[in-house]
Design a protein around this motif. Structure first.
Motif, short mmCIF file in Angstrom:
data_model
loop_
_atom_site.label_atom_id
_atom_site.label_comp_id
_atom_site.label_asym_id
_atom_site.label_seq_id
_atom_site.Cartn_x
_atom_site.Cartn_y
_atom_site.Cartn_z
N PRO A 63 0.84 -1.20 0.00
CA PRO A 63 0.00 0.00 0.00
C PRO A 63 0.88 1.25 0.00
CG PRO A 63 -0.04 -1.04 2.17
CD PRO A 63 0.78 -1.91 1.27
N VAL A 64 0.51 2.19 -0.85
CA VAL A 64 1.25 3.45 -0.95
C VAL A 64 0.30 4.54 -0.46
CG1 VAL A 64 2.57 4.96 -2.45
CG2 VAL A 64 2.48 2.50 -2.94
N PHE A 65 0.57 5.02 0.74
CA PHE A 65 -0.32 5.95 1.43
C PHE A 65 -0.07 7.39 1.01
CE2 PHE A 65 0.19 2.25 4.15
CZ PHE A 65 -1.13 1.92 4.43
N PRO A 66 -1.13 8.20 0.92
CA PRO A 66 -0.92 9.63 0.67
C PRO A 66 -0.14 10.24 1.84
CG PRO A 66 -3.25 9.05 0.42
CD PRO A 66 -2.55 7.87 1.01
N VAL A 67 0.83 11.07 1.52
CA VAL A 67 1.65 11.68 2.56
C VAL A 67 0.75 12.34 3.61
CG1 VAL A 67 1.97 13.90 1.39
CG2 VAL A 67 3.70 13.09 2.97
N GLY A 68 1.07 12.11 4.86
CA GLY A 68 0.31 12.71 5.96
C GLY A 68 -0.90 11.91 6.41
N GLU A 69 -1.26 10.85 5.68
CA GLU A 69 -2.44 10.06 6.04
C GLU A 69 -2.11 8.81 6.85
OE1 GLU A 69 -5.45 11.05 5.71
OE2 GLU A 69 -5.18 12.68 4.29
N ALA A 70 -0.84 8.42 6.89
CA ALA A 70 -0.42 7.24 7.63
C ALA A 70 0.97 7.49 8.19
CB ALA A 70 -0.42 6.02 6.71
N ARG A 71 1.28 6.81 9.28
CA ARG A 71 2.61 6.92 9.88
C ARG A 71 2.89 5.66 10.69
NH1 ARG A 71 -0.76 9.63 13.27
NH2 ARG A 71 -0.45 9.31 15.51
N MET A 72 4.15 5.47 10.99
CA MET A 72 4.56 4.38 11.86
C MET A 72 4.74 4.94 13.27
SD MET A 72 4.52 1.84 9.85
CE MET A 72 5.11 0.62 11.03
N GLU A 73 4.29 4.17 14.25
CA GLU A 73 4.40 4.58 15.65
C GLU A 73 4.60 3.34 16.50
OE1 GLU A 73 1.11 6.43 18.41
OE2 GLU A 73 1.89 7.95 17.00
N ALA A 74 5.77 3.24 17.13
CA ALA A 74 6.10 2.10 18.00
C ALA A 74 5.91 0.77 17.28
CB ALA A 74 5.28 2.16 19.28
N LEU A 77 1.23 0.52 12.47
CA LEU A 77 0.76 1.43 11.44
C LEU A 77 -0.39 2.26 12.01
CD1 LEU A 77 0.47 2.42 8.47
CD2 LEU A 77 -1.04 0.45 8.10
N VAL A 78 -0.30 3.56 11.89
CA VAL A 78 -1.40 4.45 12.28
C VAL A 78 -2.00 4.96 10.98
CG1 VAL A 78 -2.09 6.51 13.54
CG2 VAL A 78 -0.21 5.08 14.42
N TYR A 79 -3.21 4.49 10.68
CA TYR A 79 -3.92 4.84 9.45
C TYR A 79 -5.41 4.81 9.79
CZ TYR A 79 -5.89 4.09 4.75
OH TYR A 79 -6.62 4.17 3.59
N GLY A 80 -5.92 5.94 10.24
CA GLY A 80 -7.31 5.98 10.72
C GLY A 80 -7.44 5.46 12.13
N ARG A 81 -6.70 4.43 12.45
CA ARG A 81 -6.58 3.85 13.79
C ARG A 81 -5.23 3.14 13.85
NH1 ARG A 81 -7.29 -1.52 14.93
NH2 ARG A 81 -8.15 -2.90 13.36
N VAL A 82 -4.92 2.49 14.95
CA VAL A 82 -3.65 1.78 15.08
C VAL A 82 -3.83 0.34 14.62
CG1 VAL A 82 -1.87 1.02 16.70
CG2 VAL A 82 -2.93 3.26 17.00
N TRP A 83 -2.95 -0.08 13.68
CA TRP A 83 -2.97 -1.45 13.15
C TRP A 83 -1.67 -2.14 13.52
CZ3 TRP A 83 -7.33 -2.93 10.61
CH2 TRP A 83 -8.17 -1.93 10.15
N THR A 84 -1.75 -3.42 13.90
CA THR A 84 -0.56 -4.18 14.27
C THR A 84 -0.31 -5.30 13.27
OG1 THR A 84 -1.84 -5.66 15.71
CG2 THR A 84 -0.89 -3.69 16.72
N ASP A 85 0.92 -5.76 13.25
CA ASP A 85 1.32 -6.86 12.38
C ASP A 85 0.41 -8.07 12.58
OD1 ASP A 85 3.34 -8.08 10.55
OD2 ASP A 85 3.66 -9.39 12.27
N GLY A 86 -0.07 -8.64 11.48
CA GLY A 86 -0.90 -9.85 11.53
C GLY A 86 -2.39 -9.59 11.54
N GLU A 87 -2.80 -8.33 11.72
CA GLU A 87 -4.23 -8.00 11.71
C GLU A 87 -4.79 -8.02 10.29
OE1 GLU A 87 -6.14 -5.10 14.71
OE2 GLU A 87 -4.24 -4.18 14.10
N THR A 88 -6.09 -8.23 10.18
CA THR A 88 -6.77 -8.07 8.89
C THR A 88 -7.09 -6.60 8.75
OG1 THR A 88 -7.70 -10.29 8.99
CG2 THR A 88 -8.78 -8.71 7.52
N ILE A 89 -6.64 -6.02 7.63
CA ILE A 89 -6.83 -4.59 7.39
C ILE A 89 -7.65 -4.39 6.12
CG2 ILE A 89 -4.67 -4.35 6.06
CD1 ILE A 89 -4.32 -1.57 7.40
#
Length: 123
Positions: A63-74, A77-89
Motif C-alpha cells: 500500500p502506498v499511502f498519501p503523505v500525511g495520512e499514515a505513519r509508523m508509531e512504535a 501502522l497508524v492509518y485511521g486507527r492503530v494497526w498491528t502486524d498480523g491483523e486483517t486490514i
C-alpha cells in the motif's frame, strides 16, 4: 504587522512541508492524489523494519499511502486507527502495477503489486 507576516510565512512553510514525501522508513508514501479507485483491499497486514505490505489469498500488495495520512508509531501502522502486524486490514483505493511519479517505496518491500491507498475513512 511583521508578526502576522511571519506567522503567515511559517504556516505556508508548514503546508509545503506537509506535502513532502519521505525518503526513508518502512512505509510506502505518495504525494497527495486527487482520487483513487473506489475498490477495497482486504488482507493480512505485515509490518517489519523494511516494509509494510498486505497479503491476500490471491496477491501481495504494497500500500502506498498519501503523505500525511499514515505513519509508523512504535512498530505499528497508524492509518485511521492503530494497526498491528498480523491483523486483517481494509484499505480503500486502487491497484496499480507501476510506481507513480514522486512515490517513495522502501527497497525492502516484496516484489508485489502496488495499492494506491485512499485517505482513511473519517470517524
Amino acid at each position: 504587522m511583521r508578526r502576522l507576516l511571519a506567522a503567515v510565512g511559517l504556516a505556508g512553510a508548514a503546508v509545503g512541508l506537509a506535502g513532502c514525501v519521505p525518503t526513508a522508513g518502512p512505509l510506502a508514501v505518495q504525494p497527495p492524489a486527487e482520487a483513487w479507485h473506489d475498490a477495497l483491499l482486504t488482507g493480512t497486514l505485515h509490518i517489519d523494519e523494511d516494509c509494510v505490505w498486505v497479503e491476500t489469498p490471491d496477491a501481495t500488495y504494497v500500500p502506498v499511502f498519501p503523505v500525511g495520512e499514515a505513519r509508523m508509531e512504535a512498530g505499528n501502522l497508524v492509518y485511521g486507527r492503530v494497526w498491528t502486524d498480523g491483523e486483517t486490514i481494509e484499505i480503500g483505493g486502487g491497484e496499480t502495477r507501476t510506481q507513480g511519479q514522486g512515490w517513495y517505496v522502501p527497497d525492502g518491500c516484496p516484489d508485489a503489486l502496488f495499492w494506491g491507498a485512499a485517505p482513511p475513512p473519517q470517524a
